[in-house]
Write a protein that holds these residues in place. Sequence first.
Motif, PDB file in Angstrom:
ATOM      1  N   GLU A 116      -4.543  19.615 -75.431  1.00 22.89           N
ATOM      2  CA  GLU A 116      -5.645  19.250 -76.339  1.00 22.89           C
ATOM      3  C   GLU A 116      -5.136  19.010 -77.753  1.00 22.89           C
ATOM      4  O   GLU A 116      -5.579  18.092 -78.448  1.00 22.89           O
ATOM      5  CB  GLU A 116      -6.697  20.359 -76.314  1.00 22.89           C
ATOM      6  N   GLN A 117      -4.167  19.859 -78.167  1.00 27.28           N
ATOM      7  CA  GLN A 117      -3.617  19.687 -79.514  1.00 27.28           C
ATOM      8  C   GLN A 117      -2.847  18.367 -79.627  1.00 27.28           C
ATOM      9  O   GLN A 117      -2.941  17.669 -80.642  1.00 27.28           O
ATOM     10  CB  GLN A 117      -2.693  20.867 -79.832  1.00 27.28           C
ATOM     11  N   ILE A 118      -2.088  18.025 -78.576  1.00 27.48           N
ATOM     12  CA  ILE A 118      -1.333  16.766 -78.607  1.00 27.48           C
ATOM     13  C   ILE A 118      -2.283  15.569 -78.636  1.00 27.48           C
ATOM     14  O   ILE A 118      -2.087  14.603 -79.390  1.00 27.48           O
ATOM     15  CB  ILE A 118      -0.394  16.687 -77.394  1.00 27.48           C
ATOM     16  N   LEU A 119      -3.348  15.644 -77.814  1.00 28.02           N
ATOM     17  CA  LEU A 119      -4.316  14.550 -77.811  1.00 28.02           C
ATOM     18  C   LEU A 119      -5.020  14.422 -79.157  1.00 28.02           C
ATOM     19  O   LEU A 119      -5.298  13.317 -79.634  1.00 28.02           O
ATOM     20  CB  LEU A 119      -5.330  14.756 -76.690  1.00 28.02           C
ATOM     21  N   ALA A 120      -5.332  15.572 -79.780  1.00 25.98           N
ATOM     22  CA  ALA A 120      -5.962  15.525 -81.108  1.00 25.98           C
ATOM     23  C   ALA A 120      -5.029  14.890 -82.129  1.00 25.98           C
ATOM     24  O   ALA A 120      -5.459  14.117 -82.995  1.00 25.98           O
ATOM     25  CB  ALA A 120      -6.350  16.947 -81.532  1.00 25.98           C
ATOM     26  N   THR A 121      -3.731  15.216 -81.998  1.00 26.20           N
ATOM     27  CA  THR A 121      -2.757  14.596 -82.902  1.00 26.20           C
ATOM     28  C   THR A 121      -2.689  13.093 -82.686  1.00 26.20           C
ATOM     29  O   THR A 121      -2.616  12.309 -83.639  1.00 26.20           O
ATOM     30  CB  THR A 121      -1.368  15.215 -82.674  1.00 26.20           C
ATOM     31  N   LEU A 122      -2.723  12.664 -81.418  1.00 22.63           N
ATOM     32  CA  LEU A 122      -2.712  11.230 -81.115  1.00 22.63           C
ATOM     33  C   LEU A 122      -3.915  10.523 -81.736  1.00 22.63           C
ATOM     34  O   LEU A 122      -3.791   9.444 -82.324  1.00 22.63           O
ATOM     35  CB  LEU A 122      -2.704  11.011 -79.604  1.00 22.63           C
ATOM     36  N   VAL A 123      -5.097  11.153 -81.577  1.00 22.02           N
ATOM     37  CA  VAL A 123      -6.303  10.556 -82.137  1.00 22.02           C
ATOM     38  C   VAL A 123      -6.195  10.463 -83.653  1.00 22.02           C
ATOM     39  O   VAL A 123      -6.523   9.442 -84.277  1.00 22.02           O
ATOM     40  CB  VAL A 123      -7.548  11.348 -81.707  1.00 22.02           C
ATOM     41  N   THR A 124      -5.728  11.556 -84.278  1.00 22.36           N
ATOM     42  CA  THR A 124      -5.625  11.580 -85.743  1.00 22.36           C
ATOM     43  C   THR A 124      -4.666  10.510 -86.250  1.00 22.36           C
ATOM     44  O   THR A 124      -4.968   9.763 -87.194  1.00 22.36           O
ATOM     45  CB  THR A 124      -5.154  12.956 -86.217  1.00 22.36           C
ATOM     46  N   GLU A 125      -3.493  10.422 -85.598  1.00 24.22           N
ATOM     47  CA  GLU A 125      -2.505   9.445 -86.041  1.00 24.22           C
ATOM     48  C   GLU A 125      -2.974   8.008 -85.748  1.00 24.22           C
ATOM     49  O   GLU A 125      -2.698   7.091 -86.520  1.00 24.22           O
ATOM     50  CB  GLU A 125      -1.163   9.708 -85.341  1.00 24.22           C
ATOM     51  N   THR A 126      -3.690   7.824 -84.635  1.00 26.18           N
ATOM     52  CA  THR A 126      -4.220   6.489 -84.331  1.00 26.18           C
ATOM     53  C   THR A 126      -5.246   6.056 -85.363  1.00 26.18           C
ATOM     54  O   THR A 126      -5.268   4.893 -85.803  1.00 26.18           O
ATOM     55  CB  THR A 126      -4.844   6.473 -82.930  1.00 26.18           C
ATOM     56  N   VAL A 127      -6.107   6.986 -85.755  1.00 26.01           N
ATOM     57  CA  VAL A 127      -7.082   6.684 -86.806  1.00 26.01           C
ATOM     58  C   VAL A 127      -6.374   6.327 -88.110  1.00 26.01           C
ATOM     59  O   VAL A 127      -6.758   5.387 -88.820  1.00 26.01           O
ATOM     60  CB  VAL A 127      -8.043   7.876 -87.005  1.00 26.01           C
ATOM     61  N   ALA A 128      -5.304   7.106 -88.429  1.00 22.08           N
ATOM     62  CA  ALA A 128      -4.544   6.805 -89.646  1.00 22.08           C
ATOM     63  C   ALA A 128      -3.900   5.425 -89.573  1.00 22.08           C
ATOM     64  O   ALA A 128      -3.904   4.654 -90.545  1.00 22.08           O
ATOM     65  CB  ALA A 128      -3.479   7.879 -89.865  1.00 22.08           C
ATOM     66  N   LEU A 129      -3.348   5.102 -88.376  1.00 15.99           N
ATOM     67  CA  LEU A 129      -2.755   3.774 -88.201  1.00 15.99           C
ATOM     68  C   LEU A 129      -3.806   2.677 -88.367  1.00 15.99           C
ATOM     69  O   LEU A 129      -3.551   1.648 -89.015  1.00 15.99           O
ATOM     70  CB  LEU A 129      -2.122   3.668 -86.804  1.00 15.99           C
ATOM     71  N   ASP A 130      -4.972   2.890 -87.769  1.00 10.72           N
ATOM     72  CA  ASP A 130      -6.036   1.899 -87.881  1.00 10.72           C
ATOM     73  C   ASP A 130      -6.441   1.690 -89.335  1.00 10.72           C
ATOM     74  O   ASP A 130      -6.648   0.541 -89.778  1.00 10.72           O
ATOM     75  CB  ASP A 130      -7.240   2.351 -87.043  1.00 10.72           C
ATOM     76  N   GLU A 131      -6.532   2.761 -90.094  1.00 10.80           N
ATOM     77  CA  GLU A 131      -6.923   2.647 -91.503  1.00 10.80           C
ATOM     78  C   GLU A 131      -5.846   1.927 -92.309  1.00 10.80           C
ATOM     79  O   GLU A 131      -6.143   1.058 -93.146  1.00 10.80           O
ATOM     80  CB  GLU A 131      -7.173   4.038 -92.089  1.00 10.80           C
ATOM     81  N   ILE A 132      -4.571   2.263 -92.039  1.00  7.44           N
ATOM     82  CA  ILE A 132      -3.487   1.609 -92.770  1.00  7.44           C
ATOM     83  C   ILE A 132      -3.457   0.113 -92.467  1.00  7.44           C
ATOM     84  O   ILE A 132      -3.333  -0.722 -93.372  1.00  7.44           O
ATOM     85  CB  ILE A 132      -2.134   2.266 -92.418  1.00  7.44           C
ATOM     86  N   VAL A 133      -3.586  -0.223 -91.180  1.00  5.56           N
ATOM     87  CA  VAL A 133      -3.551  -1.635 -90.794  1.00  5.56           C
ATOM     88  C   VAL A 133      -4.727  -2.384 -91.428  1.00  5.56           C
ATOM     89  O   VAL A 133      -4.574  -3.503 -91.933  1.00  5.56           O
ATOM     90  CB  VAL A 133      -3.566  -1.773 -89.266  1.00  5.56           C
ATOM     91  N   ARG A 134      -5.908  -1.773 -91.406  1.00  2.00           N
ATOM     92  CA  ARG A 134      -7.077  -2.422 -91.990  1.00  2.00           C
ATOM     93  C   ARG A 134      -6.880  -2.651 -93.488  1.00  2.00           C
ATOM     94  O   ARG A 134      -7.184  -3.738 -94.019  1.00  2.00           O
ATOM     95  CB  ARG A 134      -8.321  -1.565 -91.750  1.00  2.00           C
ATOM     96  N   GLU A 135      -6.372  -1.646 -94.181  1.00  3.76           N
ATOM     97  CA  GLU A 135      -6.148  -1.788 -95.614  1.00  3.76           C
ATOM     98  C   GLU A 135      -5.042  -2.813 -95.891  1.00  3.76           C
ATOM     99  O   GLU A 135      -5.119  -3.577 -96.867  1.00  3.76           O
ATOM    100  CB  GLU A 135      -5.754  -0.424 -96.220  1.00  3.76           C
TER     101      GLU A 135
END
Length: 448
Positions: free
Chosen positions: A260-279
């Motif tokens: 669960e912790q690894i999946l949460a990290t994946l989600v968090t980093e994916t969201v960060a990637l999405d925000e960086i790419v969008r910006e």
Amino acid sequence: MLRTRIGLVVLASVLLAIAVPVISAYRGVSTLVSDQLDRSLQDRTQTVLTALDLGRLPPVRPDTVEQLLPADGPAQKLTPGAPALPVSARALEVARTGQGSHQEDATVDGTPYGVLTQARPDGQGAVMVGQTYAGVTEVDEAFLQRITVTSAAAALSCALLSWLVLGRILRPVRRLADAAEHITTTRDLATPLPAAGRDEIGGLTRAFESMVGALRHSREQQQRLVQDASHELRTPLTSVRGCAELLQRARGRLAPEDEEQILATLVTETVALDEIVRELVELATDQQTAEDPEPLDLPDAAEDSARRFHRRTGREIAVTVEGPVPVLARPRALQRCVDNLVGNAVKFSPDGTPVEIRITGTRLSVRDHGPGIAPDDRQAVFERFFRAAGTQATPGSGLGLAIVHDLVAADHGSVFATAAPDGGAEVGFHLPPAPQIMHSSHIVPSKV
């Protein structure tokens, strides 16, 4: 070829300028010579009449032919060996009536003559005097030939001079064209341009130099953006890759809480990637540039942003307005700037603390109650991917304030970041006022 076209225009203008006075002069000279011939013919006729009245023959002139024309008989030559002048009906009429005169042109043995028939004072017939035009024709042809040769020489001289002068005038244009072709071929925007003078060609060179400078600056910004983006994307990508490889190796052997912790990290980093790419896309393409600047009210943009962030976060956002002045900006770009400032303040403010938007004239600032900004970092916060000490763990792409800086600069404004008097930071911008708009100072506090 520009030089050839301009040279042809100059040559045509010179030919026109020469042709008009030459034709006028030729016509004037022809009229003057004709008048002189008429006077000479009349003078010779009077001389012949006077000599006949005195019972003498007129003196012989090589260019004239004289003959008597009785009222009722054939013409009699007065010039021995000279050709006979043709007698027209009008000439016979003058001889019969013994009154008036008649002038006409005639051709005798292939030679053109001007013939004047003048009645004698005693009423006994008339005299006919013919004056050859051969010499006049030769003079006319010689004058025409000389003026044609002179005009042609002048035109050729002007054409040669204009060709040489145009070559010198257009030399900077050729150099500029060579430099542009070199830049196009090599893509080297650092290619030096020819020195700019003070004339129109110099203005063109300076404008081209400004354009190349803008392209060079844009390329440098793109290269820096790619370098910064690759650096910032490396961390979340490494984290995502590590988590994915760990899940692949474990293949269901991880404890539920670890998975669960690894999946949460994946989600968090994916969201960060999405925000960086969008910006990054927003920053690289600058989608707001298609808009046209127009007069806008800063309070409207602030109120709209405050309402949306209040609904989204539940945070108290106060808007204070003092003497607002309409600004000249692009609508979506302005709203994006206010949203980025408010989002940045919400992110760095502790829970339960308010965010304050203050508008004074053409100045808009957003104040938070967070850790503030160190004096050395107040300019750097508007750089791409900048993070001050102690904020590396804060979520975000590090591009929000950079976007504000670029959008405000595009509308000829300026940004600032200062420390609030009782803690926190105050970040905002100035925009140019809309032209020809009157306003009155007032204070309109509101709270969302």
